[in-house]
Design an enzyme around this catalytic site. Structure first.
Site, PDB file in Angstrom:
ATOM      1  CE  LYS A  69      16.487  22.538  26.510  1.00 44.72           C
ATOM      2  NZ  LYS A  69      15.075  22.296  26.855  1.00 44.72           N
ATOM      3  NE  ARG A  93      14.943  28.719  31.219  1.00 47.81           N
ATOM      4  CZ  ARG A  93      15.908  27.829  31.450  1.00 47.81           C
ATOM      5  NH1 ARG A  93      16.295  27.011  30.471  1.00 47.81           N
ATOM      6  NH2 ARG A  93      16.467  27.729  32.646  1.00 47.81           N
TER       7      ARG A  93
END
Length: 271
Positions: free
Chosen positions: A217, A253
């Site tokens: 991210k 995840r």
């Protein structure tokens, strides 16, 4: 502490050892590792690698939710999902499948037509029909925090309070399996993301399984002045996964299954 489990088709998936959820993007515009034309071959190539590296759950999404993106129409999301779900179900019938969608109608179709095992809703239930749909299908549900944060409350406390309130609503509707996701990157500044990671253990007070979506991210690649796909971003992700596991994460995840499985194995020797 009571062992966390998820009911998958009548069988309990134990989270005594943290699990890895592999991201499979049936999209052309995700922030990392999209398809070029969303073909069965592309989907199966990504899934095959994830399965071979030990993924415990396959999470398929067909509508990008990256910051600034414009969601595709429901018809296009379902067209993409049909391609992906049909291919994965045919070639990996025993795989635990999750569908990443914020639309109740898409979630229902995925469960009814393809027997999807988990609904992963990054919107936290903004579709007014989502909670009822989850209750009716009896499917485990990933509840994500994406609400604006108050200014006068610690981040982890605000996230915990919101997730507890929403999970209570789900439980009252009859949903038995709620997995909470603190929503790294959703309506949070970079500083808030790191504060949340440092205090992730606060979420254990909810006594629900905790999923974290940290993989590649912007909270990593922007301060490091690199790209989502770089090895440097993967290294930063792995460091963050280590902290998350030490602070109670039950499911990671990820885009990189082998790296996530490795960090789980090593951290388990420490904690």
């Amino acid at each position: 502490m009571v062992e966390m489990t998820i009911n998958i088709r009548g069988k309990l998936l134990s989270l005594a050892t943290p699990k890895v959820m592999a991201i499979v993007n049936a999209t052309t515009d995700s922030f990392a590792f999209s398809c070029s034309n969303i073909s069965e071959a592309e989907i199966l190539a990504v899934t095959a690698r994830a399965v071979s590296e030990g993924a415990d759950i396959i999470d398929i999404g067909a509508c990008s939710t990256r910051p600034g993106s414009t969601p595709v129409p429901p018809e296009e999301e379902w067209r993409r999902l049909e391609i992906a779900l049909r291919a994965v179900k045919e070639h990996y019938p025993e795989a635990v499948l999750s569908v990443d969608t914020f639309r109740a109608e898409i979630a229902r179709k995925a469960v009814e037509k393809f027997g999807v095992d988990i609904i992963n809703d990054v919107s936290g239930g903004t579709d007014p029909e989502m909670f009822a749909t989850v209750a009716e299908t009896g499917t485990p549900y990933i509840l994500t925090h994406c609400a604006p944060l108050p200014q006068d409350v610690p981040v982890s406390v605000a996230v915990l309070e919101h997730l507890v309130r929403q999970s209570d609503v789900l439980h009252r509707l009859g949903v038995k399996d709620v997995i909470i996701d603190p929503g790294f990157g959703f309506n949070k500044t970079e500083a808030q993301n790191y504060e949340l990671l440092a205090h992730l253990s606060d979420l254990q007070h909810a006594e629900l399984p905790i999923l974290v979506g940290l993989s590649r991210k912007s909270m990593f690649y922007k301060p490091l002045e690199t790209t989502p796909a770089s090895d440097i971003t993967l290294a930063a992700t792995t460091a963050a996964h280590t902290l998350a596991l030490q602070n109670g994460a039950d499911i990671l995840r990820v885009h990189d299954v082998a790296a996530a499985k490795a960090v789980i194995k090593i951290v388990s020797k420490i904690v």
